[in-house]
Design a protein around this motif. Structure first.
Motif, PDB file in Angstrom:
ATOM      1  N   SER A 173      -7.207   2.673  -3.185  1.00  0.00           N
ATOM      2  CA  SER A 173      -7.517   2.674  -1.751  1.00  0.00           C
ATOM      3  C   SER A 173      -7.100   3.986  -1.102  1.00  0.00           C
ATOM      4  O   SER A 173      -7.841   4.566  -0.308  1.00  0.00           O
ATOM      5  N   VAL A 174      -5.908   4.470  -1.435  1.00  0.00           N
ATOM      6  CA  VAL A 174      -5.418   5.727  -0.867  1.00  0.00           C
ATOM      7  C   VAL A 174      -6.299   6.891  -1.315  1.00  0.00           C
ATOM      8  O   VAL A 174      -6.637   7.767  -0.507  1.00  0.00           O
ATOM      9  N   LEU A 175      -6.696   6.905  -2.571  1.00  0.00           N
ATOM     10  CA  LEU A 175      -7.575   7.972  -3.060  1.00  0.00           C
ATOM     11  C   LEU A 175      -8.933   7.943  -2.360  1.00  0.00           C
ATOM     12  O   LEU A 175      -9.472   8.988  -1.987  1.00  0.00           O
ATOM     13  N   THR A 176      -9.483   6.756  -2.168  1.00  0.00           N
ATOM     14  CA  THR A 176     -10.784   6.633  -1.518  1.00  0.00           C
ATOM     15  C   THR A 176     -10.718   7.071  -0.065  1.00  0.00           C
ATOM     16  O   THR A 176     -11.600   7.784   0.432  1.00  0.00           O
ATOM     17  N   ILE A 177      -9.671   6.668   0.629  1.00  0.00           N
ATOM     18  CA  ILE A 177      -9.519   7.062   2.034  1.00  0.00           C
ATOM     19  C   ILE A 177      -9.323   8.571   2.141  1.00  0.00           C
ATOM     20  O   ILE A 177      -9.905   9.232   3.004  1.00  0.00           O
ATOM     21  N   ILE A 208       1.519  -4.777 -10.894  1.00  0.00           N
ATOM     22  CA  ILE A 208       0.741  -3.665 -11.448  1.00  0.00           C
ATOM     23  C   ILE A 208      -0.653  -3.628 -10.832  1.00  0.00           C
ATOM     24  O   ILE A 208      -1.149  -2.562 -10.446  1.00  0.00           O
ATOM     25  N   VAL A 209      -1.294  -4.783 -10.706  1.00  0.00           N
ATOM     26  CA  VAL A 209      -2.636  -4.840 -10.109  1.00  0.00           C
ATOM     27  C   VAL A 209      -2.579  -4.399  -8.653  1.00  0.00           C
ATOM     28  O   VAL A 209      -3.450  -3.647  -8.180  1.00  0.00           O
ATOM     29  N   ILE A 210      -1.570  -4.836  -7.925  1.00  0.00           N
ATOM     30  CA  ILE A 210      -1.426  -4.438  -6.518  1.00  0.00           C
ATOM     31  C   ILE A 210      -1.244  -2.932  -6.402  1.00  0.00           C
ATOM     32  O   ILE A 210      -1.845  -2.293  -5.534  1.00  0.00           O
ATOM     33  N   LEU A 211      -0.445  -2.334  -7.255  1.00  0.00           N
ATOM     34  CA  LEU A 211      -0.229  -0.886  -7.214  1.00  0.00           C
ATOM     35  C   LEU A 211      -1.505  -0.119  -7.556  1.00  0.00           C
ATOM     36  O   LEU A 211      -1.794   0.915  -6.946  1.00  0.00           O
ATOM     37  N   ILE A 212      -2.273  -0.625  -8.515  1.00  0.00           N
ATOM     38  CA  ILE A 212      -3.536   0.036  -8.865  1.00  0.00           C
ATOM     39  C   ILE A 212      -4.510  -0.024  -7.697  1.00  0.00           C
ATOM     40  O   ILE A 212      -5.148   0.984  -7.341  1.00  0.00           O
ATOM     41  N   VAL A 213      -4.634  -1.192  -7.064  1.00  0.00           N
ATOM     42  CA  VAL A 213      -5.533  -1.328  -5.920  1.00  0.00           C
ATOM     43  C   VAL A 213      -5.076  -0.438  -4.771  1.00  0.00           C
ATOM     44  O   VAL A 213      -5.890   0.213  -4.105  1.00  0.00           O
ATOM     45  N   LEU A 214      -3.776  -0.366  -4.521  1.00  0.00           N
ATOM     46  CA  LEU A 214      -3.247   0.483  -3.461  1.00  0.00           C
ATOM     47  C   LEU A 214      -3.537   1.953  -3.740  1.00  0.00           C
ATOM     48  O   LEU A 214      -3.968   2.698  -2.853  1.00  0.00           O
ATOM     49  N   ALA A 215      -3.348   2.388  -4.976  1.00  0.00           N
ATOM     50  CA  ALA A 215      -3.605   3.787  -5.334  1.00  0.00           C
ATOM     51  C   ALA A 215      -5.083   4.128  -5.175  1.00  0.00           C
ATOM     52  O   ALA A 215      -5.431   5.191  -4.641  1.00  0.00           O
TER      53      ALA A 215
END
Length: 51
Positions: free
Chosen positions: A19-23, A10-17
């Motif tokens: 990151s994608v939003l920021t990029i 869950i933490v990995i998915l939140i960080v990935l999401a």
């Protein structure tokens, strides 16, 4: 053991999401450049003639 794995995923998915939003937000930002004001021609310096 399973709970640690689930929480980690869950933490990995939140960080990935995030990151994608920021990029995506960074790529959609419109950069602008201020216009360059021309230098005054009479500053006591003579330009070298073009060859």
């Amino acid at each position: 053991m399973i709970t640690v794995l689930v929480i980690s995923i869950i933490v990995i998915l939140i960080v990935l999401a995030l990151s994608v939003l920021t990029i995506g937000k960074g790529y959609s930002y419109k950069h602008t450049v201020d216009p360059v004001e021309p230098l005054p021609e009479d500053e006591g310096k003579k330009e070298e003639p073009q060859k």
